[in-house]
Motif scaffolding. Structure first.
Motif, mmCIF file in Angstrom:
data_model
loop_
_atom_site.group_PDB
_atom_site.id
_atom_site.type_symbol
_atom_site.label_atom_id
_atom_site.label_comp_id
_atom_site.label_asym_id
_atom_site.label_seq_id
_atom_site.Cartn_x
_atom_site.Cartn_y
_atom_site.Cartn_z
ATOM 1 N N THR A 1 0.825 -1.208 0.000
ATOM 2 C CA THR A 1 0.000 0.000 0.000
ATOM 3 C C THR A 1 0.861 1.261 0.000
ATOM 4 O O THR A 1 0.609 2.202 -0.770
ATOM 5 C CB THR A 1 -0.934 0.004 1.217
ATOM 6 O OG1 THR A 1 -1.712 -1.202 1.213
ATOM 7 C CG2 THR A 1 -1.858 1.204 1.186
ATOM 8 N N LEU A 2 1.882 1.280 0.853
ATOM 9 C CA LEU A 2 2.760 2.446 0.882
ATOM 10 C C LEU A 2 3.465 2.637 -0.454
ATOM 11 O O LEU A 2 3.649 3.769 -0.916
ATOM 12 C CB LEU A 2 3.785 2.298 2.004
ATOM 13 C CG LEU A 2 3.249 2.334 3.439
ATOM 14 C CD1 LEU A 2 4.407 2.210 4.424
ATOM 15 C CD2 LEU A 2 2.453 3.596 3.699
ATOM 16 N N ALA B 1 11.479 0.451 -9.242
ATOM 17 C CA ALA B 1 11.335 -0.995 -9.415
ATOM 18 C C ALA B 1 11.048 -1.719 -8.102
ATOM 19 O O ALA B 1 10.166 -2.593 -8.052
ATOM 20 C CB ALA B 1 12.578 -1.580 -10.090
ATOM 21 N N PRO B 2 11.744 -1.391 -6.983
ATOM 22 C CA PRO B 2 11.424 -2.092 -5.728
ATOM 23 C C PRO B 2 9.983 -1.857 -5.274
ATOM 24 O O PRO B 2 9.371 -2.735 -4.661
ATOM 25 C CB PRO B 2 12.431 -1.506 -4.734
ATOM 26 C CG PRO B 2 13.557 -1.004 -5.571
ATOM 27 C CD PRO B 2 12.927 -0.510 -6.823
ATOM 28 N N ASN C 1 7.030 -4.599 -4.545
ATOM 29 C CA ASN C 1 6.202 -4.656 -3.347
ATOM 30 C C ASN C 1 4.720 -4.788 -3.703
ATOM 31 O O ASN C 1 3.983 -5.589 -3.114
ATOM 32 C CB ASN C 1 6.392 -3.391 -2.502
ATOM 33 C CG ASN C 1 7.730 -3.356 -1.777
ATOM 34 O OD1 ASN C 1 8.409 -4.369 -1.649
ATOM 35 N ND2 ASN C 1 8.112 -2.183 -1.305
ATOM 36 N N ILE C 2 4.295 -3.999 -4.668
ATOM 37 C CA ILE C 2 2.883 -4.009 -5.058
ATOM 38 C C ILE C 2 2.506 -5.357 -5.660
ATOM 39 O O ILE C 2 1.400 -5.881 -5.412
ATOM 40 C CB ILE C 2 2.606 -2.869 -6.057
ATOM 41 C CG1 ILE C 2 2.850 -1.510 -5.379
ATOM 42 C CG2 ILE C 2 1.181 -2.938 -6.599
ATOM 43 C CD1 ILE C 2 2.879 -0.347 -6.342
ATOM 44 N N ALA D 1 -3.378 -3.801 -1.726
ATOM 45 C CA ALA D 1 -2.936 -2.417 -1.900
ATOM 46 C C ALA D 1 -4.019 -1.571 -2.553
ATOM 47 O O ALA D 1 -4.302 -0.451 -2.112
ATOM 48 C CB ALA D 1 -1.656 -2.380 -2.732
ATOM 49 N N ALA D 2 -4.645 -2.099 -3.586
ATOM 50 C CA ALA D 2 -5.700 -1.356 -4.274
ATOM 51 C C ALA D 2 -6.874 -1.084 -3.334
ATOM 52 O O ALA D 2 -7.440 0.020 -3.315
ATOM 53 C CB ALA D 2 -6.164 -2.133 -5.506
ATOM 54 N N GLY D 3 -7.255 -2.103 -2.547
ATOM 55 C CA GLY D 3 -8.354 -1.926 -1.600
ATOM 56 C C GLY D 3 -8.044 -0.879 -0.550
ATOM 57 O O GLY D 3 -8.903 -0.051 -0.200
#
Length: 569
Positions: free
Chosen positions: A321-322, A356-357, A361-362, A369-371
């Motif tokens: 999410t971050l 890229a990192p 993560n995503i 993350a989207a939620g």
């Protein structure tokens, strides 16, 4: 009267002219008008933000001596209806009684007023800023074992921090207020005695207009007010304490940043430190603070701490999410619509940025993350009560520990005029904003004391980001400010030590007042907006009483000025 686009006719009468339509100026104008005064509200910007590009382009040039200490001016000052609230996060914090008192370890501390002089106006300030009620301590219990550290002091947040839509509309629709935008004050005209303001010289389009009123209040922000007075002082060198006096000096803000994480023993304790809606549908947040006794005994500057997410830009947090928020904020057109530019730049970190990192993560938890982001957007941008931030829980109970610390008054931290001018002839500013060794030492000592208390109580500990010898440098690197313009027109008992008295009246001038955080004598740990509005409400009531000593409608029995000349018979 609504917004006017041409100078008012000679028959227009005003009891009070307020310069600046930000949170402070709007609150003062409304309070004065509700008390019966006829108010003229001037602002250098446009009536709507979409029209402020020209006002921004016309901004007088500014030069920051050390860009590592002070943000660019375009990120810290705003013009137009709403003023700096377009850049404001909405945080409202009360100054402590100690902040007004003399402290032997802070040179120049001790205000001409006390906390008791301010507190009667807190309810009105809370209403103007839309942060509920002026309650700044939770009724929840303190944490067991933390006898010297409190976790019940609150910060409150405005339901919607951009005040133009609500407060600005109230002001421009008020029958007692006339608002003239794109009107830049370029000089102050004094009467023959030199002890009263006869008029303000205002540039409106190509016209130069003399604005006349019974009283004048400069509410155009700490830096812009200081610029105007310094410009006048070039012509009248003995005014405002003299050319070597206090005007422009003692420039303060806050030290703010993170040099440590906090690890909670009981991971559920984070609930006490997260944003929460109170009974008034306003978001509040609890913070770590110290008692006045501890601050005096340990000679600490006022400092608060709150739990936060790790830096968005550091992909080592491994939080999908971050990382998604980081990528969104990194796209400038999107990020600037979501948050103020100064906050956006802090969240995305300095270049070079590695994307890229974050994508990796995503990819591990894309749906989560989207939620999360959908929920953040809904509560922050689609709710009548804007959630000021979000704190993502983690099973390790480790969070960034953010500090917000007082800065001592320093005469060498100052603003001065330079030789540059804007298109309309306004002088530029040189900004020499400094932190002292005492500022840095107090932040480090406050961290050590909090760590001691957390460990002794068994509630947690601090995990420093740097080795001990590098921590002072870490504080300095994190502490860029310039968003809180404090001290350059400070209060004092006499003109040799400040610019205004305890009633915010400019020393030696009967009808000129300043309403801004520039009058603060010390910075405290609190954001300045709430106290500045308290002082503005207090000043408005003072002006209303002064203009109506017999209890009649203010101004009804006296000759009042007009915009272009004396009042008609």
């Amino acid at each position: 009267m609504s917004i006017i686009t041409e100078p008012a006719p000679a028959a227009e009468e005003f009891d009070c002219c307020v310069v600046g339509a930000g949170p402070v100026g709007l609150s003062l104008a409304l309070e004065a008008a509700d008390a019966g005064l006829r108010v003229l509200l001037l602002d250098a910007g446009a009536a709507t933000p979409r029209d402020n590009a020209a006002a921004a382009a016309a901004r007088p040039p500014g030069h920051v001596v050390d860009p590592t200490t002070h943000a660019p001016l375009e990120l810290t000052t705003g013009r137009g209806i709403g003023g700096s609230s377009w850049l404001w996060g909405g945080r409202c914090v009360q100054f402590d009684a100690l902040d007004f008192e003399p402290r032997d370890y802070i040179a120049g501390s001790g205000w001409p007023i006390t906390e008791a002089d301010v507190s009667p106006w807190a309810a009105a300030a809370a209403e103007y800023l839309d942060c509920g009620v002026p309650t700044f301590r939770s009724d929840a219990a303190e944490w067991d074992g933390l006898s010297q550290v409190s976790v019940t002091k609150l910060e409150r947040w405005a339901r919607q921090p951009k005040l133009a839509a609500r407060l600005g509309a109230r002001a421009t629709e008020h029958p007692g207020i006339s608002a003239l935008c794109e009107a830049t004050v370029i000089d102050i005209g004094f009467d023959q005695t030199g002890t009263g303001v006869a008029h303000l010289l205002v540039l409106h389009g190509r016209d130069r207009v003399e604005v006349r009123a019974s009283s004048f209040v400069l509410a155009c922000g700490g830096l812009e007010t200081t610029r105007l007075l310094l410009s006048v002082q070039r012509r009248l060198p003995n005014h405002f304490g003299g050319v070597d006096g206090p005007l422009g000096r003692y420039y303060m803000g806050h030290l703010s940043g993170s040099i440590a994480n906090i690890e909670l023993t009981d991971t559920s304790d984070i609930r006490d430190l997260d944003f929460a809606l109170d009974d008034h549908n306003v978001y509040v947040r609890r913070r770590f603070t110290f008692s006045d006794r501890i601050k005096r005994e340990r000679r600490l500057l006022n400092t608060s701490f709150y739990a936060d997410n790790p830096p968005f830009y550091d992909a080592r947090h491994r939080n999908a999410t971050l990382s998604l928020v980081f990528l969104a904020l990194s796209i400038a057109p999107i990020g600037r619509r979501l948050i103020a530019e100064g906050i956006r730049l802090r969240h995305i970190g300095p270049p070079p940025r590695r994307y890229a990192p974050h994508v990796a993560n995503i990819a591990k938890r894309p749906f989560r993350a989207a939620g999360d982001v959908v929920q953040v957007l809904r509560k922050r941008y689609l709710s009548p009560t804007r959630k000021p931030g979000f704190l993502l829980r983690n099973p390790a109970g480790i969070y960034a520990l953010h500090f917000h610390a007082e800065q001592v008054p320093d005469a060498d931290s100052r603003v001065t005029l330079n030789a540059a001018t804007s298109a309309d002839g306004q002088p530029g500013l040189d900004i020499d904003f400094r932190y002292t060794q005492q500022d840095l030492d107090s932040v480090l000592a406050s961290h050590r004391f909090l760590d001691e208390q957390l460990r002794e109580s068994g509630r947690g500990r601090l995990l420093y980001l740097d080795a001990e010898d590098d921590r002072a440098a870490g504080v300095r690197a994190a502490a860029t400010d310039g968003f809180h313009h404090i001290g350059t027109t400070r209060m004092s008992v006499d003109a040799s030590d400040g610019v205004v008295d305890g009633d915010c009246r400019v020393h030696g001038v009967d009808n000129l007042f300043i309403a801004s955080s520039g009058v603060f004598r010390t910075s405290g740990e609190a954001n300045p907006t709430f106290l500045a509005v308290c002082l503005a409400v207090r000043l408005a009531r003072h002006l209303a009483e002064a203009l109506a000593p017999d209890g009649s409608r203010p101004g009804s029995g006296r000759a009042r000025g007009t915009m272009n000349g004396p009042a008609s018979a």
